[in-house]
Design an enzyme around this catalytic site. Structure first.
Site, PDB file in Angstrom:
ATOM      1  N   MET A   1      12.467  24.367   1.524  1.00  0.00           N
ATOM      2  CA  MET A   1      11.566  23.542   0.721  1.00  0.00           C
ATOM      3  C   MET A   1      12.322  22.626  -0.245  1.00  0.00           C
ATOM      4  SD  MET A   1       8.389  24.714  -1.716  1.00  0.00           S
ATOM      5  CE  MET A   1       7.461  25.524  -0.440  1.00  0.00           C
TER       6      MET A   1
ATOM      7  N   TYR B   1      16.961  30.351   6.600  1.00  0.00           N
ATOM      8  CA  TYR B   1      15.871  31.138   7.186  1.00  0.00           C
ATOM      9  C   TYR B   1      15.978  31.212   8.702  1.00  0.00           C
ATOM     10  CZ  TYR B   1      13.486  30.714   2.673  1.00  0.00           C
ATOM     11  OH  TYR B   1      13.156  30.772   1.349  1.00  0.00           O
TER      12      TYR B   1
ATOM     13  N   ARG C   1     -10.427   0.092  14.768  1.00  0.00           N
ATOM     14  CA  ARG C   1     -10.376   0.765  13.471  1.00  0.00           C
ATOM     15  C   ARG C   1     -11.382   0.014  12.613  1.00  0.00           C
ATOM     16  NH1 ARG C   1      -4.615   1.469  10.344  1.00  0.00           N
ATOM     17  NH2 ARG C   1      -4.992  -0.737   9.924  1.00  0.00           N
TER      18      ARG C   1
ATOM     19  N   LYS D   1       0.846  -1.206   0.000  1.00  0.00           N
ATOM     20  CA  LYS D   1       0.000   0.000   0.000  1.00  0.00           C
ATOM     21  C   LYS D   1       0.882   1.257   0.000  1.00  0.00           C
ATOM     22  CE  LYS D   1      -0.361  -0.250   5.041  1.00  0.00           C
ATOM     23  NZ  LYS D   1      -1.203  -0.691   6.173  1.00  0.00           N
TER      24      LYS D   1
END
Ligand code: PLP
Length: 404
Positions: free
Chosen positions: A326, A278, A149, A49
Site C-alpha cells: 500500500m 507479501y 455517450r 478535468k
C-alpha cells in the site's frame, strides 16, 4: 482535502517521502507545439478535468492560458468553480451532463458554460435561470455522432437546436461532438462520425443559426487530421506530453509534464532463499542489496505492476521486486553503489539518459496512459517548477542528500 501548499506544517516535508513533479515549462512547450500545429484560426481548449489528469488543475490552467490556450474544459461543476475561485477568468466549458437546478445556479453564479445533451435538460436550465437575473447563458449542444455517450442523436440535431433557440435565457455558443476511435490507425469509424458531424453542421446552417464555435477533435484527432480542427480543439492528453497512440508519435515533439519520485527509506542485504514482500512472489537467488521505497499502490502505483517494472536510481535502472504494497515497494539495487536512505528514485520520468513513461505502465497493465496519470493520489504533493521548494534543514539535508 489535504493541501500541501497551504498547511505550514506540511510545506517543509513535501519531498521527504514521495511526490509528483510538474514541469510547467514542458506543459508550455506542448501548448506551443499544439497552437502552432492548429494555426491561428483554431482555438486550443486545454482540457483540465480530473485535476488536470492528476497534474493539478490550477497550475496547469494558468500555465496553459499563459502559453496560448484560449479555453478550459472540465468535467464537473466543482472543477469549474475551483478554477474561478483561483481567479481564472477564461471561458470554462463543462463537458459532463447537468440535471439539477442547484448546479445550474452555480454555473450562472460562476459564469461557467454547460453542455446540454437534450431538450429536457435545456428545460431544466431554462426553468432554473428564469428566477435569476436576466443574463443570457452561453450553452454548448452536444450531439452523439457515434460515441454513444453524452449527446442528442445526430439525426435529430436540427430539432434540438431549434428547441434551445426558442428558450430566451440560453444562447447556443457551440454545437459539438466527440470521437470514439480517433486514436485508431484505421480511420473508418472516425470518418463516419466526421461525416455525421458535417451533416449536423449543414442542418444548423440551413436554419440560419451561426455558431461562434464548432469543435470535434480530442488530442488524437488534433494530431491526425487538420480537417477535424474546426474552430476549436479540446486537447487533454497531448498537453501533458503523452501520445494517444504509437502511430501519432511522429506528429509533434511533446515533452512529459509529470514525473513521479520517491525516496529510499531503508536499505538491507538479503541472503539467497529470502522471500520479499507479501506472498513471497520474489525469492532471492543470490545475495542482494535491496531498497525499500516510500511509495505504493495507495499513492497510485498499480499493484498489478509488481515484479514487472524498473525504476531509475542515480541514472541506472533497478528492477522492482516482490508485491507492491500500500505504501511501499522494494527494488533490487545490488548493482548500484553508494545509495543511502534518502536517495531519490524516479518511478516515472527521466534520470540521466534513462526515461520511463506512463504509456509503458499502461501497456503492462492493459490500460491507457490517461488512467495511469489520473491514478496518482493527492497523498502525493504536486511540486510545480513555478514553486520554490523550501530546502531541508541542515541536519536533515546531510542525511537525506544523495552522494555525488
Ligand atoms: C476528456 C475529453 C477530451 C480530451 O481528450 P484527450 O484524448 O485527453 O485529448 C475532449 N473532449 C471530451 C468531450 C472529453 O471528455
Amino acid at each position: 482535502m489535504l493541501s500541501w501548499d497551504k498547511t505550514p506544517a506540511l510545506a517543509t516535508i513535501r519531498q521527504c517521502r514521495a511526490w509528483v513533479e510538474i514541469d510547467l515549462q514542458a506543459l508550455q512547450h506542448n501548448v506551443q507545439q499544439l497552437t502552432q500545429h492548429i494555426g491561428p484560426s483554431t482555438t486550443l481548449m486545454a482540457v483540465v478535468k480530473a485535476d488536470a489528469y492528476g497534474h493539478g488543475a490550477i497550475a496547469i490552467a494558468d500555465a496553459a492560458l499563459a502559453a496560448g490556450a484560449g479555453w478550459l474544459g472540465v468535467a464537473t461543476v466543482p472543477e469549474g468553480v475551483e478554477l474561478r475561485e483561483a481567479g481564472i477568468t477564461a471561458p470554462i466549458m463543462i463537458m459532463g451532463a447537468i440535471n439539477s437546478p442547484e448546479e445550474v445556479a452555480a454555473i450562472a453564479r460562476w459564469r461557467l458554460q454547460p453542455t446540454l445533451v437534450s431538450p429536457k435538460q435545456a428545460l431544466v436550465f431554462s426553468a432554473a435561470l428564469a428566477t435569476g437575473s436576466s443574463e443570457v447563458l452561453p450553452v454548448h449542444l452536444k450531439i452523439d455522432t457515434g460515441m454513444s455517450r453524452l449527446g442528442f442523436p445526430w439525426q435529430q440535431a436540427a430539432e434540438f437546436v431549434q428547441f434551445v433557440q426558442r428558450l430566451p435565457r440560453l444562447q447556443i455558443h457551440s454545437v459539438y461532438s466527440h470521437l470514439a476511435t480517433a486514436d485508431d490507425p484505421n480511420p473508418t469509424v472516425m470518418r463516419q462520425q466526421h461525416q455525421r458531424y458535417e451533416a449536423v453542421l449543414a442542418q444548423v446552417a440551413a436554419q440560419n443559426v451561426t455558431l461562434p464555435k464548432r469543435h470535434l477533435a480530442n488530442s488524437a484527432a488534433t494530431m491526425t487530421d487538420p480537417t477535424l480542427h474546426y474552430d476549436m480543439v479540446r486537447v487533454g492528453l497531448a498537453l501533458y506530453g503523452l501520445y494517444p497512440a504509437e502511430h501519432l508519435r511522429s506528429q509533434l515533439a511533446l515533452r512529459p509534464v509529470m514525473q513521479v519520485k520517491a525516496r529510499i527509506t531503508h536499505l538491507k542485504e538479503i541472503q539467497p532463499g529470502t522471500g520479499v514482500s507479501y506472498g513471497h512472489t520474489f525469492v532471492a537467488e543470490r545475495p542482494m542489496q535491496i531498497a525499500v521505497v516510500g511509495i505504493g499502490y495507495a499513492d497510485g502505483v498499480p499493484r498489478a505492476l509488481s515484479n514487472r517494472i524498473e525504476v531509475l536510481v542515480q541514472g541506472q535502472r533497478a528492477r522492482q521486486i516482490g508485491s507492491i504494497t500500500m505504501d511501499q515497494l522494494m527494488i533490487d539495487v545490488t548493482h548500484i553503489p553508494h545509495l543511502q536512505e534518502g536517495s531519490v528514485v524516479t518511478l516515472l520520468g527521466q534520470d540521466g539518459e534513462q526515461e520511463i513513461g506512463a504509456d509503458h505502465w499502461a501497456t503492462l497493465t492493459h490500460t491507457i496512459s490517461w488512467e495511469i496519470l489520473c491514478g496518482f493520489k493527492h497523498r502525493l504533493p504536486r511540486i510545480t517548477t513555478a514553486l520554490s521548494i523550501p530546502p531541508l534543514s541542515p541536519s536533515e539535508s546531510s542525511e537525506w542528500r544523495d552522494r555525488p
